[in-house]
Scaffold this motif. Structure first.
Motif, short mmCIF file in Angstrom:
data_model
loop_
_atom_site.label_atom_id
_atom_site.label_comp_id
_atom_site.label_asym_id
_atom_site.label_seq_id
_atom_site.Cartn_x
_atom_site.Cartn_y
_atom_site.Cartn_z
N GLU A 1 -114.68 -26.01 -82.59
CA GLU A 1 -114.74 -26.61 -83.92
C GLU A 1 -113.34 -26.81 -84.51
O GLU A 1 -113.07 -27.83 -85.14
CB GLU A 1 -115.62 -25.78 -84.85
N ASP A 2 -112.46 -25.85 -84.29
CA ASP A 2 -111.08 -25.98 -84.78
C ASP A 2 -110.37 -27.15 -84.11
O ASP A 2 -109.64 -27.91 -84.78
CB ASP A 2 -110.29 -24.69 -84.54
N GLN B 1 -111.63 -30.41 -85.51
CA GLN B 1 -111.07 -30.67 -86.84
C GLN B 1 -109.64 -31.18 -86.77
O GLN B 1 -109.23 -31.98 -87.60
CB GLN B 1 -111.14 -29.41 -87.70
N PRO C 1 -109.97 -35.40 -85.68
CA PRO C 1 -111.24 -35.94 -86.18
C PRO C 1 -111.63 -37.26 -85.50
O PRO C 1 -110.81 -38.16 -85.37
CB PRO C 1 -111.00 -36.13 -87.68
#
Length: 84
Positions: free
Chosen positions: A24-25, A28, A31
């Protein structure tokens, strides 16, 4: 190589344990550039993951490894802070 500049090698088990957070990091940070399939991690197939990220992010192998190490390190630090 100077031992002070050697990065610790995250264990495969540690990567597996933290992979959802690391994934997830990384998503992010880039994007819209990475899908869950791009970030699919399977123990023993780390080279495939690295190759996919090299291709998708237009980074070289060392940059991908540095990125993953940095994200793993951040997750580990957050876990240590939670335990305090």
């Amino acid at each position: 190589m100077d031992e002070k500049n050697v990065k610790p090698d995250p264990s495969v088990q540690s990567l597996q344990d933290d992979w959802n957070e690391i994934k997830e990091d990384v998503k992010q940070k880039f994007p819209g550039r990475l899908s869950d399939n791009d970030l699919h991690y399977e123990a023993g197939k780390e080279e495939e993951l690295i190759a996919r990220l090299e291709d998708k992010l237009e980074l070289n192998r060392e940059q991908v490894i540095d990125l993953l190490w940095s994200e793993w390190s951040s997750v580990e630090k957050a876990h240590l802070n939670e335990k305090r």
